[in-house]
Every structure is written in C-alpha cells, then in structure tokens.
Design a protein around this motif. Structure first.
Motif, PDB file in Angstrom:
ATOM      1  N   LEU A  98       4.951 -33.429  17.394  1.00 26.13           N
ATOM      2  CA  LEU A  98       5.529 -34.177  18.674  1.00 26.13           C
ATOM      3  C   LEU A  98       5.585 -33.017  19.666  1.00 26.13           C
ATOM      4  O   LEU A  98       5.560 -33.188  20.657  1.00 26.13           O
ATOM      5  N   ARG A  99       6.235 -32.150  19.184  1.00 28.17           N
ATOM      6  CA  ARG A  99       6.568 -31.044  20.147  1.00 28.17           C
ATOM      7  C   ARG A  99       5.336 -30.288  20.500  1.00 28.17           C
ATOM      8  O   ARG A  99       5.239 -29.942  21.723  1.00 28.17           O
ATOM      9  N   ARG A 100       4.260 -30.130  19.752  1.00 26.57           N
ATOM     10  CA  ARG A 100       3.177 -29.563  20.258  1.00 26.57           C
ATOM     11  C   ARG A 100       2.276 -30.670  21.165  1.00 26.57           C
ATOM     12  O   ARG A 100       1.670 -30.097  22.074  1.00 26.57           O
ATOM     13  N   ILE A 101       2.456 -31.689  20.981  1.00 24.95           N
ATOM     14  CA  ILE A 101       1.767 -32.807  21.833  1.00 24.95           C
ATOM     15  C   ILE A 101       2.301 -32.692  23.287  1.00 24.95           C
ATOM     16  O   ILE A 101       1.981 -32.480  24.493  1.00 24.95           O
ATOM     17  N   ALA A 102       3.903 -32.553  23.175  1.00 25.88           N
ATOM     18  CA  ALA A 102       4.708 -32.480  24.413  1.00 25.88           C
ATOM     19  C   ALA A 102       4.133 -31.285  25.059  1.00 25.88           C
ATOM     20  O   ALA A 102       4.550 -30.980  26.334  1.00 25.88           O
ATOM     21  N   ALA A 103       3.887 -30.212  24.400  1.00 22.15           N
ATOM     22  CA  ALA A 103       3.611 -28.711  25.195  1.00 22.15           C
ATOM     23  C   ALA A 103       2.227 -28.560  25.702  1.00 22.15           C
ATOM     24  O   ALA A 103       2.148 -27.592  26.345  1.00 22.15           O
ATOM     25  N   ASP A 104       1.446 -29.709  25.418  1.00 24.51           N
ATOM     26  CA  ASP A 104       0.143 -29.602  25.730  1.00 24.51           C
ATOM     27  C   ASP A 104      -0.086 -29.663  27.545  1.00 24.51           C
ATOM     28  O   ASP A 104       0.852 -30.154  27.995  1.00 24.51           O
ATOM     29  N   THR A 105      -1.111 -29.284  28.006  1.00 22.56           N
ATOM     30  CA  THR A 105      -1.167 -29.228  29.428  1.00 22.56           C
ATOM     31  C   THR A 105      -1.083 -30.897  29.816  1.00 22.56           C
ATOM     32  O   THR A 105      -0.629 -31.070  30.947  1.00 22.56           O
ATOM     33  N   HIS A 106      -1.812 -31.619  29.063  1.00 22.48           N
ATOM     34  CA  HIS A 106      -1.574 -33.092  29.608  1.00 22.48           C
ATOM     35  C   HIS A 106      -1.097 -33.834  28.190  1.00 22.48           C
ATOM     36  O   HIS A 106      -1.898 -34.496  27.599  1.00 22.48           O
ATOM     37  N   PRO A 107       0.095 -33.906  28.042  1.00 23.62           N
ATOM     38  CA  PRO A 107       0.442 -34.471  26.753  1.00 23.62           C
ATOM     39  C   PRO A 107       0.344 -35.878  26.637  1.00 23.62           C
ATOM     40  O   PRO A 107       0.240 -36.360  25.564  1.00 23.62           O
ATOM     41  N   GLY A 108       0.441 -36.572  27.807  1.00 21.12           N
ATOM     42  CA  GLY A 108      -0.049 -37.942  27.647  1.00 21.12           C
ATOM     43  C   GLY A 108      -1.233 -38.307  27.207  1.00 21.12           C
ATOM     44  O   GLY A 108      -1.430 -39.151  26.338  1.00 21.12           O
ATOM     45  N   ARG A 109      -2.319 -37.578  27.648  1.00 22.02           N
ATOM     46  CA  ARG A 109      -3.658 -37.738  27.144  1.00 22.02           C
ATOM     47  C   ARG A 109      -3.807 -37.087  25.665  1.00 22.02           C
ATOM     48  O   ARG A 109      -4.348 -37.905  25.021  1.00 22.02           O
ATOM     49  N   PHE A 110      -3.136 -36.160  25.340  1.00 20.68           N
ATOM     50  CA  PHE A 110      -3.329 -35.537  24.040  1.00 20.68           C
ATOM     51  C   PHE A 110      -2.544 -36.440  22.962  1.00 20.68           C
ATOM     52  O   PHE A 110      -3.007 -36.679  21.808  1.00 20.68           O
ATOM     53  N   GLY A 111      -1.433 -37.220  23.457  1.00 23.04           N
ATOM     54  CA  GLY A 111      -0.785 -38.045  22.582  1.00 23.04           C
ATOM     55  C   GLY A 111      -1.439 -39.131  22.293  1.00 23.04           C
ATOM     56  O   GLY A 111      -1.578 -39.738  21.260  1.00 23.04           O
ATOM     57  N   LEU A 112      -2.403 -39.811  23.392  1.00 22.60           N
ATOM     58  CA  LEU A 112      -3.216 -40.892  23.214  1.00 22.60           C
ATOM     59  C   LEU A 112      -4.408 -40.394  22.304  1.00 22.60           C
ATOM     60  O   LEU A 112      -4.826 -41.348  21.263  1.00 22.60           O
ATOM     61  N   LEU A 113      -4.939 -39.291  22.354  1.00 22.06           N
ATOM     62  CA  LEU A 113      -6.009 -38.785  21.330  1.00 22.06           C
ATOM     63  C   LEU A 113      -5.376 -38.741  19.879  1.00 22.06           C
ATOM     64  O   LEU A 113      -6.072 -39.469  19.247  1.00 22.06           O
ATOM     65  N   ALA A 114      -4.102 -38.336  19.739  1.00 16.26           N
ATOM     66  CA  ALA A 114      -3.765 -38.342  18.391  1.00 16.26           C
ATOM     67  C   ALA A 114      -3.591 -39.707  18.081  1.00 16.26           C
ATOM     68  O   ALA A 114      -3.815 -40.082  16.718  1.00 16.26           O
ATOM     69  N   ALA A 115      -3.082 -40.725  18.943  1.00 13.60           N
ATOM     70  CA  ALA A 115      -2.716 -42.219  18.429  1.00 13.60           C
ATOM     71  C   ALA A 115      -4.005 -42.743  18.174  1.00 13.60           C
ATOM     72  O   ALA A 115      -3.949 -43.629  17.180  1.00 13.60           O
ATOM     73  N   VAL A 116      -5.335 -42.705  18.838  1.00 11.40           N
ATOM     74  CA  VAL A 116      -6.472 -43.310  18.561  1.00 11.40           C
ATOM     75  C   VAL A 116      -7.290 -42.915  17.417  1.00 11.40           C
ATOM     76  O   VAL A 116      -8.113 -43.370  16.761  1.00 11.40           O
ATOM     77  N   GLU A 117      -7.007 -41.528  17.191  1.00 10.44           N
ATOM     78  CA  GLU A 117      -7.624 -40.658  16.073  1.00 10.44           C
ATOM     79  C   GLU A 117      -6.919 -41.478  14.686  1.00 10.44           C
ATOM     80  O   GLU A 117      -7.568 -41.668  13.713  1.00 10.44           O
TER      81      GLU A 117
END
Length: 518
Positions: free
Chosen positions: A86-105
C-alpha cells in the motif's frame, strides 16, 4: 516493486503477492485484511473477517496447537508485506491508477482460477465427429489419420513420385528446388505464391495437421472431462499484461473446433467482443479530439475512411501502421495522411517509440512498465568509434525496440481496459446469484434428466481472451448478463480515461454454440 492483493469477497481471504522488477519476493494468504486505497474503483474492498482453517479445536487456556506459532509469524510477515504494498502504491506517480491495476490483476487471478475450475462447456462427441469428418477415423499411435495419409501420398506424387515427408521443411525445400522452384520457406503465405502442383495438397495438409496436433483426439483425451474444457490460464503471462495459457491452447481455439463449445440444456453462451479496442484506446490515450470524435462512432475504420478517399481498408492499414510501426509500401503514404489528420495520436506513439530507442521504459495507462532493455542491447546500440556493419545492426535494434514500445503503450493499456472489464463483469455476475430451479430448463424434469452442475453454480465466466469474454448462464438470465457486459465496458472506459468522447462498444451474441457467435 509491484504489489498485488487478491481478495475473495465470499470468504474474505486475500492472497498477497509482491514482485521487485522480475523477481518474486513473497506470497501468502491473509484473512479479512482491508484493502485501503483500492476500493474506490468498486472492484475490491474489505471482506468479512475470516479465520485460518484449523485442524482441531484448541482449549481456551491450554497449550497452542502445533504450528500455530509458525502460522502467526507467517501472518505477521504478510501483514507487513501488505502494508508495504500500500505504501508503494501510494508513492507511485499515479497511485489511483496503479492501485486499480493491482486490484484488477487480483480479480483477474481469481477469475482465472474460477474459470479453470468451472470449465467451458465442451461436447466431446461433437468434437470427435468434427475430427472424423475432416481427418477420417482415429488412427493408431504413430500413424497419420486417413485424410493426412492421402494428402501425403498426393504431395509425393506431385513431386514426380519421390517420397517427400510433408512434415519436414528440409525435405520440402529440397523437393521444390529439384523441380526448379526455389523457395525460402514452407510457410503457407509463401507457398500460396508458388505455381507448383503440390501446393494445394500441401496447404490443405498443413491446415489439417495443425488441427490434429493442437486440438485432435489426444487433446480431447487430455483436456476435456465431464463435458468441460478446463484451461490453465497464466494471468499476465505476456509482458503487455495479456494472458497466456499453460497447455491446452485455451487462447487459440480454432473456428472449426468452436462447434464443440455448446451450452448446457436450458443455458446459453453470452459471447462479448470489444470492437476495434486498440485503436480506440490510442484515441483515448492521446486525447486527440478529432480522432476521439471518430472513435465515438460504431465502426472506427469506416469513420476514418473519409481521410482516405472513403476507403475503409486504407484507414485500417494506416491505423495499424501507426500502432505497430509498419511503414513499408503503401503503408508509408497512408501513415502520412493519418499524421496530418490526427497529429496528437501520431505524436503519442512516436514519443513512445523514441523513448524505446533511447533505452527508456514506457508504461501503460494504469502503470504497467515494459521490460527495460538488456545489457546486450545497450552494448549493441552504443555508438561505435567507427561506422561499419555493427552500425547497421545497432540501427535495426534501435528501430525494433522503438516498434516494441510504440505498440506496448497501446496494447498494454488495452490489456488494462480488458482486465477492468473482466473484474467489473465478474463482480456483477456474482451479485446475480445462483440459478434457482425455475431459471434453468436443465433441471430434473419429467424425463428424469440430471441437473447440470452449472445450474448449481449460477452464471459465470468460462472464457477470456484479450478482448473477448464468454459467460455461461441460464437462458432466462441472458438479458441481465448482456446488460452487465455493457455496464462493465462503460465502467472500464470511465475508470481508465475519465470523461472521454471515446466509446468502447462491446458486441454481444446470445447463442447455444460458440461457433454461431460470429
């Protein structure tokens, strides 16, 4: 680092995975952990609190069961991994998008397991009859089917009676050369350009031999059981995020074999296919208003045909050239027209190509990164002190990587869209519940027929391939499933691209047999 937390809404269990570049770091199962930051898309969220399965009942104040201490350590480690994800997702340039990628994967991983367990309806008797009609009776081990044996004999006769093994490219090339017809390859596309009496027989042989090897009787024996084909999907098996399969050819079912994919009595197949997905994704990625306006219509190629004198085929060639880097022959002229008409779309893929040639990494819409260039590539493309043969090889390598990254940003983003669609559709199907006795004509009736297993499972996904999904459902539920597909497609476009005039239409067909869908 890419973290994935797979959540099963029914049980509340989550499988946590973490990767650093291409190296697997850790995995495990947690129970009832919240997925903060990933629930905004409506594709994941905290499930009910669960407990690890226990082999026995421990007393309240008695000694701990053997292995409990170890299990606690594993759980503590997984909680830490989850928090780090969760920390690494939050630190991404686009955390919302990357969080969505983790969820749909994660949802895709669960969907793949469910599809493998459920299986695709498959009539072994229909498949066997198809093979017999095309190949003749089933041969013994080590023998060709009758039709292939006949074609092999006709091929040898066409070469003047010399025995030529049609399965041997070396023998075929030698036979053609002996007849004064030099060819560079035995590929079907090459053979079609050759004037030789063996070619018609050889082309038919190659097609039928491919069917026999990939989906013949041996395949039927190995992969179909209990009226179901149970594929083994590899989620994200391709660098672009597309799926692969582990044996069984799940992603390459020949059109002729689809006749064996038949719904259970009282059930139907809802076959959904995203139309012209990758060009539409490019229109949304680039924000090219003219291109996006054209992509808002039903047939994108036809909408663009006006820029090419009304020729739809030329519009298609131009778009494919832009995405895949083709620029030979007429494609170069058509691409020039596309660049003038839609400069922002062209600039988007050109920027990705330049990034690839410069050794940089590009990303999909949700943040999936392409593989970095290898050390060998970097060494090869370094500027030599003196121009020479290596210079040409370096330029070829640069162009090849540029074509790869040009296509990656589009294809990987299309894979993102398809995964969001799959996750959204899976969630909607689960909400529909299982079919009751009145919803399936396959229930036990006056004829005393057994209720199909699928009637107890409810509607569910049975197939996923790039931009196509198949749902097996009771006939009465088909309209609701079709509506769910449309809603999931609309949601996928909105979650990936926000407000965009680009539409992502999905054509659906409700059929008894997969072969009738197209």
């Amino acid at each position: 680092m890419c973290g994935i937390v797979a959540l099963d809404h029914a049980s509340g269990h989550q499988a946590a995975f973490v990767f650093r570049n291409d190296d697997f770091v850790g995995a495990g199962v947690t129970h009832g952990l919240g997925v903060a930051g990933l629930s905004g898309a409506g594709l994941s969220g905290a499930g009910p609190a669960g407990r690890p399965p226990a082999t026995g009942q421990a007393t309240l104040f008695g000694p701990a069961e053997p292995g409990v201490a170890e299990a606690r350590e594993v759980l503590r480690a997984l909680v830490g991994v989850h928090a780090d994800q969760l920390r690494r997702i939050a630190a991404d340039t686009h955390p919302g998008r990357f969080g969505l990628l983790a969820a749909v994967e994660s949802a895709g991983g669960l969907g793949a397991a469910e599809m493998s367990a459920r299986g695709m309806p498959w009539r072994a008797d229909v498949h066997d009859a198809l093979l017999a009609s095309l190949l003749g009776r089933r041969p013994g081990p080590g023998f060709r089917p009758p039709r292939l044996a006949d074609l092999a004999a006709q091929i040898s006769a066409a070469f003047g009676g010399r025995q030529v093994n049609p399965d041997s490219p070396a023998q075929l090339l030698k036979a053609f050369a002996t007849d004064g017809v030099p060819v560079q390859s035995t590929r079907s596309g090459v053979l079609r350009e050759i004037d030789h009496p063996a070619v018609p027989f050889l082309l038919e042989y190659k097609e039928l031999a491919r069917l026999h090897a990939a989906h013949g009787w041996a395949w039927l024996d190995e992969w179909v059981r209990g009226g179901r084909f149970h594929p083994e999907y590899v989620v994200g098996g391709v660098v672009s995020g597309r799926w692969a399969s582990r044996g069984g050819g799940a992603l390459q079912i020949p059109r002729v074999v689809r006749r064996a994919v038949v719904a259970d009595p009282g059930w139907v197949l809802v076959v959904a296919d995203a139309a012209q997905l990758e060009p539409r994704v490019l229109a949304a990625l680039a924000g090219d208003h003219a291109f996006a306006e054209a992509a808002g219509s039903g047939d994108l190629y036809q909408a663009l045909a006006g820029a090419f004198g009304g020729d739809r085929a030329k519009a298609k060639v131009a778009l494919l050239s832009a995405m895949y880097g083709g620029a030979g022959g007429e494609a170069s002229q058509l691409l020039a027209v596309l660049r003038r008409r839609f400069p922002r779309a062209d600039a988007y893929v050109e920027a990705a190509a330049r990034a690839g040639e410069e050794g940089r990494v590009v990303r999909s819409r949700l943040g999936r990164s392409c593989p970095p260039p290898s050390a060998e590539w970097r060494g090869l493309t370094a500027s030599p002190d003196e121009p020479g043969a290596d210079d040409q090889q370096a330029r070829r390598s640069l162009r090849a990587r540029g074509r790869f990254t040009r296509n990656f940003v589009v294809q990987a983003s299309a894979a993102d869209w398809a995964l969001v669609l799959l996750a959204g559709l899976r969630r909607r199907l689960a909400a529909m519940g299982s079919a009751g006795p009145d919803e399936s004509a396959g229930s036990a009736g006056s004829a005393g027929s057994a209720t199909p297993t699928s009637a107890l499972e409810g509607p569910g996904l049975v197939f996923f391939q790039h931009d196509e999904v198949i749902v097996h459902c009771p006939q009465a539920m088909a309209p609701a499933v079709v509506a769910a597909v449309g809603e999931a497609a609309e949601e996928a476009g909105r979650l990936l691209f926000g407000a965009t005039p680009v539409r992502f239409p999905v054509t659906t067909a409700v059929v008894d047999c997969y072969a009738d869908a197209k």
